[in-house]
Structure formats: structure tokens, C-alpha cells
Motif scaffolding. Structure first.
Motif, PDB file in Angstrom:
ATOM      1  N   LEU A  93       0.831  -1.202   0.000  1.00  0.00           N
ATOM      2  CA  LEU A  93       0.000   0.000   0.000  1.00  0.00           C
ATOM      3  C   LEU A  93       0.870   1.258   0.000  1.00  0.00           C
ATOM      4  CD1 LEU A  93      -2.757   1.498   0.368  1.00  0.00           C
ATOM      5  CD2 LEU A  93      -2.308   1.347   2.824  1.00  0.00           C
ATOM      6  N   THR A  94       1.907   1.272   0.815  1.00  0.00           N
ATOM      7  CA  THR A  94       2.769   2.451   0.916  1.00  0.00           C
ATOM      8  C   THR A  94       3.509   2.703  -0.385  1.00  0.00           C
ATOM      9  OG1 THR A  94       3.029   2.052   3.290  1.00  0.00           O
ATOM     10  CG2 THR A  94       4.632   3.513   2.237  1.00  0.00           C
ATOM     11  N   ILE A  95       4.052   1.669  -0.994  1.00  0.00           N
ATOM     12  CA  ILE A  95       4.784   1.836  -2.257  1.00  0.00           C
ATOM     13  C   ILE A  95       3.848   2.351  -3.343  1.00  0.00           C
ATOM     14  CG2 ILE A  95       5.978   0.595  -4.105  1.00  0.00           C
ATOM     15  CD1 ILE A  95       7.185  -1.182  -1.864  1.00  0.00           C
ATOM     16  N   ARG A  96       2.670   1.774  -3.445  1.00  0.00           N
ATOM     17  CA  ARG A  96       1.702   2.225  -4.457  1.00  0.00           C
ATOM     18  C   ARG A  96       1.261   3.665  -4.204  1.00  0.00           C
ATOM     19  NH1 ARG A  96      -2.252  -3.041  -5.150  1.00  0.00           N
ATOM     20  NH2 ARG A  96      -0.768  -4.280  -6.348  1.00  0.00           N
ATOM     21  N   THR A  97       1.032   4.008  -2.948  1.00  0.00           N
ATOM     22  CA  THR A  97       0.584   5.356  -2.620  1.00  0.00           C
ATOM     23  C   THR A  97       1.670   6.387  -2.912  1.00  0.00           C
ATOM     24  OG1 THR A  97      -0.817   4.420  -0.881  1.00  0.00           O
ATOM     25  CG2 THR A  97      -0.445   6.789  -0.819  1.00  0.00           C
ATOM     26  N   VAL A  98       2.905   6.086  -2.559  1.00  0.00           N
ATOM     27  CA  VAL A  98       4.017   7.002  -2.846  1.00  0.00           C
ATOM     28  C   VAL A  98       4.148   7.213  -4.354  1.00  0.00           C
ATOM     29  CG1 VAL A  98       6.531   7.238  -2.752  1.00  0.00           C
ATOM     30  CG2 VAL A  98       5.274   6.568  -0.712  1.00  0.00           C
TER      31      VAL A  98
ATOM     32  N   LYS B 233       5.655  16.466  -3.043  1.00  0.00           N
ATOM     33  CA  LYS B 233       6.206  16.083  -1.744  1.00  0.00           C
ATOM     34  C   LYS B 233       5.345  15.021  -1.054  1.00  0.00           C
ATOM     35  CE  LYS B 233       7.673  18.285   2.526  1.00  0.00           C
ATOM     36  NZ  LYS B 233       7.740  19.555   3.260  1.00  0.00           N
ATOM     37  N   VAL B 234       5.999  14.053  -0.416  1.00  0.00           N
ATOM     38  CA  VAL B 234       5.289  12.987   0.298  1.00  0.00           C
ATOM     39  C   VAL B 234       5.469  13.201   1.802  1.00  0.00           C
ATOM     40  CG1 VAL B 234       5.167  10.506   0.706  1.00  0.00           C
ATOM     41  CG2 VAL B 234       5.650  11.350  -1.584  1.00  0.00           C
ATOM     42  N   ASN B 235       4.358  13.242   2.523  1.00  0.00           N
ATOM     43  CA  ASN B 235       4.394  13.276   3.983  1.00  0.00           C
ATOM     44  C   ASN B 235       3.234  12.422   4.503  1.00  0.00           C
ATOM     45  OD1 ASN B 235       2.076  14.924   3.844  1.00  0.00           O
ATOM     46  ND2 ASN B 235       3.305  16.787   3.850  1.00  0.00           N
ATOM     47  N   PHE B 236       3.152  12.269   5.821  1.00  0.00           N
ATOM     48  CA  PHE B 236       2.142  11.376   6.384  1.00  0.00           C
ATOM     49  C   PHE B 236       0.721  11.863   6.109  1.00  0.00           C
ATOM     50  CE2 PHE B 236       5.686  10.360   9.476  1.00  0.00           C
ATOM     51  CZ  PHE B 236       6.035   9.199   8.819  1.00  0.00           C
ATOM     52  N   THR B 237       0.509  13.177   6.087  1.00  0.00           N
ATOM     53  CA  THR B 237      -0.819  13.709   5.800  1.00  0.00           C
ATOM     54  C   THR B 237      -1.252  13.354   4.384  1.00  0.00           C
ATOM     55  OG1 THR B 237      -0.399  15.548   7.305  1.00  0.00           O
ATOM     56  CG2 THR B 237      -2.216  15.806   5.745  1.00  0.00           C
ATOM     57  N   ARG B 238      -0.348  13.512   3.439  1.00  0.00           N
ATOM     58  CA  ARG B 238      -0.668  13.190   2.052  1.00  0.00           C
ATOM     59  C   ARG B 238      -0.799  11.683   1.857  1.00  0.00           C
ATOM     60  NH1 ARG B 238       2.064  16.874  -2.272  1.00  0.00           N
ATOM     61  NH2 ARG B 238       0.271  16.032  -3.356  1.00  0.00           N
TER      62      ARG B 238
END
Length: 78
Positions: free
Chosen positions: A11-16, A22-27
Motif C-alpha cells: 500500500l505504501t509503495i503504491r501510494t508514494v 512532496k510525500v508526507n504522512f498527511t498526504r
């Protein structure tokens, strides 16, 4: 390697890959469907990446004792 961790990693790899800029926890929470706290807590946990990589290789190629590991990734003796 637990199924929970593997699902979170995918999930994290696909979402990034989907997030523009910019990638952060909110995004990550906005695009990934989990809370920012969930992403942050999973990033805080330590991961044995060698075990993850070997587990994924075994899933792809089957269990084998004949896997090679590049010396650059092995811990060096002091």
C-alpha cells in the motif's frame, strides 16, 4: 514476514508512486486510505530488510538454499 506488514508495504509503495510532489504522512493518509498516525507508527518500527528481500525472492522463485547475496549488503566486521 507477516501478511499485515506485506500489505502495508505494498500500500505504501503504491501510494508514494501516486502522490504528486512532496510525500508526507498527511498526504499518504489522504491518498492511501489509512490515518496519518498509522503510516507514522509503521515507519517508526524497525524492519529487517534482508529478511523482507529474501522472503519476496522465495515467494517469486520458491524456497532455495542457493540464493546469493551481494557482499556490499552484508555487515562488515569492524
Amino acid at each position: 514476514m507477516s501478511k499485515r506488514f506485506l500489505n502495508w508495504l505494498i500500500l505504501t509503495i503504491r501510494t508514494v508512486a501516486l502522490i504528486p510532489g512532496k510525500v508526507n504522512f498527511t498526504r499518504l493518509s489522504r491518498y492511501g486510505g489509512r490515518t496519518a498516525k498509522t503510516f507514522a507508527s509503521n515507519f517508526k518500527t524497525s524492519v529487517d530488510w534482508m529478511k523482507v528481500n529474501i522472503g519476496m525472492a522465495q515467494d517469486c522463485f520458491g524456497p532455495s538454499d542457493d540464493m546469493a547475496v551481494a557482499r556490499s549488503f552484508q555487515k562488515q566486521a569492524d
